[in-house]
Design a protein around this motif. Structure first.
Motif, mmCIF file in Angstrom:
data_model
loop_
_atom_site.group_PDB
_atom_site.id
_atom_site.type_symbol
_atom_site.label_atom_id
_atom_site.label_comp_id
_atom_site.label_asym_id
_atom_site.label_seq_id
_atom_site.Cartn_x
_atom_site.Cartn_y
_atom_site.Cartn_z
ATOM 1 N N VAL A 1 10.950 10.761 1.556
ATOM 2 C CA VAL A 1 10.633 11.850 0.645
ATOM 3 C C VAL A 1 11.465 11.705 -0.631
ATOM 4 N N ARG A 2 10.906 12.137 -1.729
ATOM 5 C CA ARG A 2 11.600 12.196 -3.018
ATOM 6 C C ARG A 2 11.674 13.659 -3.460
ATOM 7 N N THR A 3 12.811 14.018 -4.027
ATOM 8 C CA THR A 3 12.893 15.314 -4.708
ATOM 9 C C THR A 3 13.225 15.042 -6.172
ATOM 10 N N PRO B 1 6.619 13.727 -0.350
ATOM 11 C CA PRO B 1 6.575 12.825 0.812
ATOM 12 C C PRO B 1 5.864 11.522 0.433
ATOM 13 N N ASP B 2 6.318 10.415 1.016
ATOM 14 C CA ASP B 2 5.791 9.114 0.603
ATOM 15 C C ASP B 2 5.763 8.166 1.795
ATOM 16 N N ILE B 3 4.741 7.330 1.828
ATOM 17 C CA ILE B 3 4.638 6.298 2.853
ATOM 18 C C ILE B 3 4.181 5.008 2.189
ATOM 19 N N GLN B 4 4.832 3.897 2.553
ATOM 20 C CA GLN B 4 4.484 2.590 2.009
ATOM 21 C C GLN B 4 4.378 1.579 3.149
ATOM 22 N N ILE C 1 0.873 -1.185 0.000
ATOM 23 C CA ILE C 1 0.000 0.000 0.000
ATOM 24 C C ILE C 1 0.903 1.226 0.000
ATOM 25 N N GLU C 2 0.613 2.177 -0.889
ATOM 26 C CA GLU C 2 1.410 3.404 -0.951
ATOM 27 C C GLU C 2 0.498 4.625 -0.972
ATOM 28 N N ALA C 3 0.865 5.631 -0.192
ATOM 29 C CA ALA C 3 0.204 6.940 -0.224
ATOM 30 C C ALA C 3 1.285 7.995 -0.450
#
Length: 465
Positions: free
Chosen positions: A459-461, A429-432, A413-415
């Motif tokens: 987080v990704r930039t 920002p990311d959460i899995q 699951i990813e948000a």
């Protein structure tokens, strides 16, 4: 890393150099390079003179040459679960060059593309122990050639032939709405990355190929490709096939044939319409594949009486489908709204660890009035372990008496929230959450325990010039 830092600082300057936007917009559209400010956006217009030093980029564009630099950096950690806890960085710098050969050399209807990566960091997947790669940028650190091809169009651009070194994941199995997400499985699905030799000619390994495309009508497009069956080479015996082709050189090893039909409906420019796309495809790989359970002498591989050599299966195949659908259009906006996607595929279970895969998700773009270019999304993915692999696990327990968990599935699951800081620069920002990492396997650092479900945050930039 010095070059990476320079690119990131250039992106940080983008917010402070507002007059450059008006300056770029004053140029005639035909004279502006791609990304000035056409999609996908670039930080170039916000950098003033640094965005087009001495007018060199515009000069090259006028002669049919356009180049782009992009940087992706992921900073992620798993505070709970997985094989072990910790943090990791992965990133890549990509250089790409596109040339209109009609302008450049008088070759009507022909284009050229070349691209290469500088891949950095280690990534988090080894911490988690998952089948699904945690980010779509993660790969073995190196400089690597990626794509290098020439394309010729025919019949008033209704048909084209592309030949050279190609990446299969830039054309096939692609979902536009899934492109928001960081997990690698929402790009090139895990069923392909695990089952196909070296993960198929997909990031980070492209391969020799030919791609034919036919626009049969405004709604229907047919694509078919012949690719190398193993971009690492069929003599690769390493656990990590990327080490067998460290610099992305062409490798010929069997044949991977794939075809896909794309049907589009609705009108993306008609705000009263809810456009969508359906894709159906199939592939075949001519290489040989080890049977997961049966030895060459017909006995179970786990049986001490067997010869211990896996039966070889000739060829492998799969079928798949993709759906992208707009379900809500933001009034007065061509891009704002809500979109959903779903993809699924199956492969034979005798020699594929994953024989069933499905993912789905929703993305919401521009729904916050003060943040019209931001996108939020939630997606899920499921990779089913094949019945033959499950039987092999039971065989191991039956013949050895050693506790061996029966693998079932891995799910994710990813948000994520992608915030545009400036055109061409986003922070995400990311959460899995990974369920049953490895399909349900023992932790190599604690063999008495299963690998625990893992939470990933970070987080990704992303910056594009």
């Amino acid at each position: 890393m010095r070059f990476t830092t320079t690119v990131m600082l250039a992106g940080l300057c983008a917010c402070a150099v507002q007059p450059a936007k008006a300056q770029a917009a004053a140029q005639p559209a035909a004279e502006r390079p791609v990304g000035y400010p056409q999609d996908p956006p670039s930080v170039g217009p916000a950098l003033g003179a640094w965005g087009d030093i001495g007018g060199s980029r515009t000069w090259l564009w006028g002669r049919g040459i356009n180049y782009n630099l992009s940087y992706i950096g992921d900073f992620l950690g798993n505070p709970t679960g997985g094989i072990r806890q910790g943090g990791a960085y992965d990133g890549s710098i990509q250089f790409s060059l596109d040339a209109d050969l009609a302008k450049l050399a008088g070759w009507s209807g022909a284009t050229l593309r070349a691209s290469a990566f500088n891949i950095q960091g280690k990534g988090l997947t080894s911490n988690v122990g998952s089948l699904m790669t945690i980010t779509n940028a993660e790969a073995t650190p190196t400089w690597r050639l990626f794509e290098f091809w020439v394309e010729q169009s025919f019949l008033d651009q209704k048909m084209s032939l592309r030949v050279g070194q190609l990446a299969i994941d830039s054309v096939f199995w692609v979902s536009q709405n899934a492109g928001l997400f960081i997990s690698g499985t929402f790009g090139w699905p895990t069923i392909n990355g695990i089952d196909m030799p070296a993960g198929a000619p997909a990031y980070p390994l492209a391969g020799p190929a030919a791609l034919w495309r036919w626009t049969a009508s405004d709604n229907l497009t047919v694509s078919a490709g012949i690719y190398t069956g193993d971009p690492a080479g069929n003599s690769c015996l390493q656990d990590n096939p990327q080490n067998c082709n460290r610099y992305g050189m062409p490798r010929f090893a069997g044949t991977l044939a794939i075809a896909e039909a794309t049907y589009s409906y609705g009108d993306a420019k008609d705000l009263a319409s809810l456009p969508g796309t359906i894709k159906l495809g199939a592939w075949y790989n001519s290489n040989r594949f080890d049977n997961l359970r049966i030895a060459a002498d017909g006995l179970p591989l786990a049986d001490p009486a067997s010869d211990g050599i896996a039966r070889r299966n000739r060829g492998d195949w799969g079928v798949y489908g993709v759906l992208d659908q707009t379900v809500y259009r933001l009034p007065g906006s061509e891009s704002g709204g809500v979109g959903i996607f779903m993809r699924g595929g199956v492969s034979p279970g005798s020699h594929n660890l994953i024989n069933f895969y499905v993912d789905a998700g929703v993305s919401l773009n521009g729904l916050i009035a003060s943040r019209p270019n931001d996108t939020f999304g939630v997606a899920v993915a499921y990779a089913g372990i094949s019945p033959d692999a499950q039987l092999a696990d039971r065989d191991t327990f039956y013949f050895t008496g050693t506790y061996t968990p029966t693998r079932r599935y891995e799910a994710l699951i990813e948000a994520t929230y992608q915030a545009q800081i400036a055109p061409g620069w986003t922070i995400q920002p990311d959460i899995q959450y990974v369920i049953n990492p490895g399909g349900r396997t023992l932790n190599p650092y604690d063999p008495a325990q299963l690998i625990k479900n893992a939470l990933i945050v970070g987080v990704r930039t992303s910056i594009r010039y």
